[in-house]
Design a protein around this motif. Structure first.
Motif, PDB file in Angstrom:
ATOM      1  N   THR A  79      61.745  63.710  69.502  1.00  0.00           N
ATOM      2  CA  THR A  79      62.662  64.417  68.489  1.00  0.00           C
ATOM      3  C   THR A  79      61.946  64.575  67.289  1.00  0.00           C
ATOM      4  OG1 THR A  79      64.625  63.421  69.648  1.00  0.00           O
ATOM      5  CG2 THR A  79      64.927  64.364  67.302  1.00  0.00           C
ATOM      6  N   ALA A  80      62.144  65.451  66.472  1.00  0.00           N
ATOM      7  CA  ALA A  80      61.361  65.966  65.451  1.00  0.00           C
ATOM      8  C   ALA A  80      61.913  66.360  64.079  1.00  0.00           C
ATOM      9  CB  ALA A  80      60.172  66.929  65.643  1.00  0.00           C
ATOM     10  N   TRP A  81      62.924  67.332  64.154  1.00  0.00           N
ATOM     11  CA  TRP A  81      63.564  67.981  62.957  1.00  0.00           C
ATOM     12  C   TRP A  81      64.628  67.011  62.608  1.00  0.00           C
ATOM     13  CZ3 TRP A  81      61.273  71.625  60.525  1.00  0.00           C
ATOM     14  CH2 TRP A  81      60.248  72.225  61.100  1.00  0.00           C
ATOM     15  N   THR A  82      64.310  66.165  61.724  1.00  0.00           N
ATOM     16  CA  THR A  82      65.243  65.396  60.886  1.00  0.00           C
ATOM     17  C   THR A  82      64.889  65.047  59.738  1.00  0.00           C
ATOM     18  OG1 THR A  82      65.998  64.145  63.405  1.00  0.00           O
ATOM     19  CG2 THR A  82      66.944  63.258  61.370  1.00  0.00           C
ATOM     20  N   ALA A  83      65.966  65.297  58.905  1.00  0.00           N
ATOM     21  CA  ALA A  83      65.649  65.064  57.296  1.00  0.00           C
ATOM     22  C   ALA A  83      65.747  63.574  56.936  1.00  0.00           C
ATOM     23  CB  ALA A  83      66.271  65.952  56.469  1.00  0.00           C
ATOM     24  N   GLY A  84      65.039  63.166  55.897  1.00  0.00           N
ATOM     25  CA  GLY A  84      65.234  61.804  55.111  1.00  0.00           C
ATOM     26  C   GLY A  84      64.554  60.825  55.585  1.00  0.00           C
ATOM     27  N   ALA A  85      63.211  60.724  56.268  1.00  0.00           N
ATOM     28  CA  ALA A  85      62.458  59.859  56.714  1.00  0.00           C
ATOM     29  C   ALA A  85      61.902  59.142  55.517  1.00  0.00           C
ATOM     30  CB  ALA A  85      61.255  59.997  57.619  1.00  0.00           C
ATOM     31  N   LYS A  86      62.176  57.817  55.397  1.00  0.00           N
ATOM     32  CA  LYS A  86      61.773  57.024  53.935  1.00  0.00           C
ATOM     33  C   LYS A  86      60.531  56.544  54.384  1.00  0.00           C
ATOM     34  CE  LYS A  86      65.525  57.931  51.965  1.00  0.00           C
ATOM     35  NZ  LYS A  86      65.640  59.170  51.126  1.00  0.00           N
ATOM     36  N   ALA A  87      60.168  56.231  55.563  1.00  0.00           N
ATOM     37  CA  ALA A  87      58.917  55.499  56.216  1.00  0.00           C
ATOM     38  C   ALA A  87      58.533  56.000  57.481  1.00  0.00           C
ATOM     39  CB  ALA A  87      58.970  54.033  56.195  1.00  0.00           C
ATOM     40  N   LEU A  88      57.274  56.046  57.723  1.00  0.00           N
ATOM     41  CA  LEU A  88      56.774  56.344  59.180  1.00  0.00           C
ATOM     42  C   LEU A  88      55.812  55.324  59.857  1.00  0.00           C
ATOM     43  CD1 LEU A  88      55.638  60.277  58.054  1.00  0.00           C
ATOM     44  CD2 LEU A  88      57.740  59.540  59.304  1.00  0.00           C
ATOM     45  N   ALA A  89      55.750  55.133  61.019  1.00  0.00           N
ATOM     46  CA  ALA A  89      54.940  54.329  61.816  1.00  0.00           C
ATOM     47  C   ALA A  89      54.479  54.923  63.190  1.00  0.00           C
ATOM     48  CB  ALA A  89      55.638  52.830  61.853  1.00  0.00           C
ATOM     49  N   VAL A  90      53.383  54.587  63.716  1.00  0.00           N
ATOM     50  CA  VAL A  90      53.089  54.831  65.079  1.00  0.00           C
ATOM     51  C   VAL A  90      52.287  53.602  65.530  1.00  0.00           C
ATOM     52  CG1 VAL A  90      50.878  55.819  64.146  1.00  0.00           C
ATOM     53  CG2 VAL A  90      51.725  56.546  66.392  1.00  0.00           C
ATOM     54  N   GLN A  91      52.515  53.354  66.889  1.00  0.00           N
ATOM     55  CA  GLN A  91      52.285  52.143  67.315  1.00  0.00           C
ATOM     56  C   GLN A  91      51.698  52.231  68.988  1.00  0.00           C
ATOM     57  OE1 GLN A  91      55.433  49.482  67.016  1.00  0.00           O
ATOM     58  NE2 GLN A  91      56.301  50.172  68.804  1.00  0.00           N
ATOM     59  N   ARG A  92      50.761  51.397  69.316  1.00  0.00           N
ATOM     60  CA  ARG A  92      50.396  51.394  70.632  1.00  0.00           C
ATOM     61  C   ARG A  92      50.908  50.016  71.184  1.00  0.00           C
ATOM     62  NH1 ARG A  92      44.108  51.528  71.973  1.00  0.00           N
ATOM     63  NH2 ARG A  92      43.980  49.771  70.830  1.00  0.00           N
ATOM     64  N   VAL A  93      51.545  50.214  72.444  1.00  0.00           N
ATOM     65  CA  VAL A  93      51.973  49.006  73.113  1.00  0.00           C
ATOM     66  C   VAL A  93      51.636  48.956  74.664  1.00  0.00           C
ATOM     67  CG1 VAL A  93      54.215  47.772  73.438  1.00  0.00           C
ATOM     68  CG2 VAL A  93      54.045  48.930  71.409  1.00  0.00           C
ATOM     69  N   THR A  94      51.360  48.127  74.999  1.00  0.00           N
ATOM     70  CA  THR A  94      51.254  47.826  76.508  1.00  0.00           C
ATOM     71  C   THR A  94      52.287  47.262  77.142  1.00  0.00           C
ATOM     72  OG1 THR A  94      48.781  47.627  76.070  1.00  0.00           O
ATOM     73  CG2 THR A  94      49.692  46.927  78.195  1.00  0.00           C
ATOM     74  N   VAL A  95      52.913  47.869  78.176  1.00  0.00           N
ATOM     75  CA  VAL A  95      53.993  47.390  78.942  1.00  0.00           C
ATOM     76  C   VAL A  95      53.805  47.498  80.554  1.00  0.00           C
ATOM     77  CG1 VAL A  95      56.616  47.853  79.525  1.00  0.00           C
ATOM     78  CG2 VAL A  95      55.689  48.244  77.138  1.00  0.00           C
ATOM     79  N   GLY A  96      53.704  46.291  81.168  1.00  0.00           N
ATOM     80  CA  GLY A  96      53.375  46.555  82.376  1.00  0.00           C
ATOM     81  C   GLY A  96      52.223  47.037  83.005  1.00  0.00           C
ATOM     82  N   GLY A  97      51.214  46.750  82.023  1.00  0.00           N
ATOM     83  CA  GLY A  97      49.922  47.393  82.289  1.00  0.00           C
ATOM     84  C   GLY A  97      49.641  48.916  82.086  1.00  0.00           C
ATOM     85  N   THR A 138      49.966  51.851  79.097  1.00  0.00           N
ATOM     86  CA  THR A 138      49.827  51.983  77.494  1.00  0.00           C
ATOM     87  C   THR A 138      50.958  52.966  77.169  1.00  0.00           C
ATOM     88  OG1 THR A 138      47.452  51.350  77.712  1.00  0.00           O
ATOM     89  CG2 THR A 138      48.236  52.530  75.649  1.00  0.00           C
ATOM     90  N   MET A 139      51.477  52.699  76.045  1.00  0.00           N
ATOM     91  CA  MET A 139      52.557  53.554  75.376  1.00  0.00           C
ATOM     92  C   MET A 139      52.048  53.764  73.948  1.00  0.00           C
ATOM     93  SD  MET A 139      54.856  53.875  78.047  1.00  0.00           S
ATOM     94  CE  MET A 139      55.174  52.801  79.323  1.00  0.00           C
ATOM     95  N   VAL A 140      52.411  54.853  73.480  1.00  0.00           N
ATOM     96  CA  VAL A 140      52.454  55.261  71.943  1.00  0.00           C
ATOM     97  C   VAL A 140      53.777  55.744  71.524  1.00  0.00           C
ATOM     98  CG1 VAL A 140      51.418  56.923  70.225  1.00  0.00           C
ATOM     99  CG2 VAL A 140      49.980  55.883  71.624  1.00  0.00           C
ATOM    100  N   GLU A 141      54.349  54.848  70.515  1.00  0.00           N
ATOM    101  CA  GLU A 141      55.710  55.203  70.133  1.00  0.00           C
ATOM    102  C   GLU A 141      55.577  55.780  68.742  1.00  0.00           C
ATOM    103  OE1 GLU A 141      60.081  53.250  70.358  1.00  0.00           O
ATOM    104  OE2 GLU A 141      58.272  51.817  70.012  1.00  0.00           O
ATOM    105  N   GLY A 142      56.501  56.661  68.331  1.00  0.00           N
ATOM    106  CA  GLY A 142      56.302  57.146  67.041  1.00  0.00           C
ATOM    107  C   GLY A 142      57.661  56.838  66.364  1.00  0.00           C
ATOM    108  N   LEU A 143      57.808  56.149  65.092  1.00  0.00           N
ATOM    109  CA  LEU A 143      58.907  55.421  64.671  1.00  0.00           C
ATOM    110  C   LEU A 143      59.333  56.108  63.320  1.00  0.00           C
ATOM    111  CD1 LEU A 143      57.959  51.973  65.126  1.00  0.00           C
ATOM    112  CD2 LEU A 143      59.629  53.415  66.586  1.00  0.00           C
ATOM    113  N   ALA A 144      60.720  56.206  62.853  1.00  0.00           N
ATOM    114  CA  ALA A 144      60.672  56.674  61.402  1.00  0.00           C
ATOM    115  C   ALA A 144      61.914  55.420  60.668  1.00  0.00           C
ATOM    116  CB  ALA A 144      61.396  58.134  61.148  1.00  0.00           C
TER     117      ALA A 144
END
Length: 401
Positions: A107-125, A127-133
């Motif tokens: 999902t991308a088109w949403t107004a009003g983000a106050k902060a942004l984050a991106v993270q790398r997380v290992t789950v069950g062997g 590798t996931m990258v997750e975008g956060l707002a």
């Protein structure tokens, strides 16, 4: 250009530590990037986050955000959580292969983000990258996309990025509360679609190895996209009209490895010659790059087969330009971004029981390059073309004539 270490702190606004970043550059997109990047070198699972606002801005697609990146070269693999000048966008974008095209995830088109984050997380062997707002509504971090990735090195770059989206303009943005967190957890839930045992068929409809591939072009292209592509394949018409005469072709191929223009991962160079789209360029087999005087736009391709799968997790995906939707046993196991350059997107799904399952993929071309490869990823990260049984892949059988 990409700029270096995250070490210049400005004391402004009541003593709050902030980074003032000035940037030019054409974009963070396509097969190369131009932007200002201030980063640290990190290892292991990590989250980088920051608040942003604009000081001076120009092009509507000027962007700021946070980025995980393999190297400081222009065509590097990266995953970035970005917002644009109008601050009506909060999306995870990235490049899944060095020198490849760029894609948008989730999902991308949403107004009003106050902060942004991106993270790398290992789950069950895996590798996931997750975008956060964080939209400042008291809900904290909200997951915007979770992307399965392969081959990312342990040591990567993490930091903040700004691009003006215009080589003739400079922009300035402030970044504050820049934070690096080790060993973060996923915020969203990574849920793999499940193909139920009831979706299995008794046996393949034929003993012919491969896929039935059918391409066609609509007579009119207004509104061409996923909805239009599905309509013309489901009903035989789009906007009340049949396909363009002479553009519809059908062929059985052992692999799905097609291109009109552009490049994929598998080619004659590594033993898998590209094929043309049936009916689109019937005289170019294998397809040439660039196409011999003919770069076709606005067409769709449907790919059918019956795949033999074992119980458990599987990873199937597409290297395509533009978007691709994959359905197995009547369950949509994944779709890529609708409009994208050539890049890999891998989809994890679970099969409830050993068996044979009907497979359907639909892929579309809207302009520029045109290519599609259906691949399978083994759990050790090795990527092979779907139906490459000789290298440990799942067998696929073409529909009966």
């Amino acid at each position: 250009p990409l700029d270096g270490e995250l070490d210049g702190i400005l004391e402004i606004d009541m003593g709050i530590e902030q980074y003032l970043i000035t940037a030019g550059g054409h974009d963070i997109w396509d097969a190369s990037d131009d932007f200002h990047y201030a980063y640290n070198t990190v290892t292991g699972d990590v989250r980088v986050s920051a608040n942003f606002n604009w000081v001076a801005r120009s092009n509507d697609w000027a962007k700021y955000g946070v980025m995980l990146r393999e190297s400081a070269t222009g065509p590097s693999v990266h995953y970035s959580m970005l917002d644009r000048k109008a601050q009506d966008y909060a999306g995870l974008q990235g490049r899944t292969a060095t020198g490849g095209g760029s894609s948008e995830f989730g999902t991308a088109w949403t107004a009003g983000a106050k902060a942004l984050a991106v993270q790398r997380v290992t789950v069950g062997g895996l590798t996931m990258v997750e975008g956060l707002a964080d939209f400042g509504k008291g809900n904290g971090w909200e997951s915007r996309a979770i992307k399965l990735v392969f081959g990312m090195p342990d040591e990567i770059l993490a930091g903040v990025c700004v691009t003006s989206h215009d080589n003739n303009q400079l922009v300035q943005a402030r970044a504050w509360n820049v934070a690096f967190e080790a060993n973060p957890a996923l915020v969203g839930q990574f849920v793999a679609p499940v193909v139920p045992a009831t979706a299995a068929v008794a046996a393949p409809p034929s003993n012919v190895s491969g896929f039935k591939i059918r391409s066609l072009k609509p007579l009119v292209t207004d509104g061409w996209g996923y909805v239009a592509m599905n309509e013309i394949f489901d009903t035989g018409i789009y906007k009340g009209l049949p396909p363009m005469p002479g553009t519809e072709g059908v062929r059985v191929d052992q692999f799905v490895n097609l291109r009109d223009t552009g490049n994929g991962a598998f080619s004659a160079a590594n033993g898998y010659p590209d094929k043309s789209y049936p009916g689109i360029d019937p005289l170019e087999d294998p397809a040439q790059d660039p196409a011999a005087g003919d770069d076709d736009d606005n067409f769709g391709t449907e790919i059918l087969g019956t795949i033999q799968l074992t119980k458990g997790l599987h990873i199937i995906g597409a290297n395509s330009d533009d978007g691709t939707i994959i359905v197995i046993g009547g369950v949509e196991v994944g779709r890529t971004g609708e409009w994208k350059g050539t890049s890999n997107e891998d989809k994890v799904f679970e099969v409830a029981a050993d068996g044979y399952y009907n497979l359907r993929a639909r892929t579309m071309e809207g302009g520029g390059g045109a290519s599609i490869e259906l691949h399978e990823v083994l759990l050790d990260g090795t990527r092979i073309l779907l139906n490459d049984v000789a290298n440990g892949g799942s067998a696929v059988f073409a529909p009966a004539p």
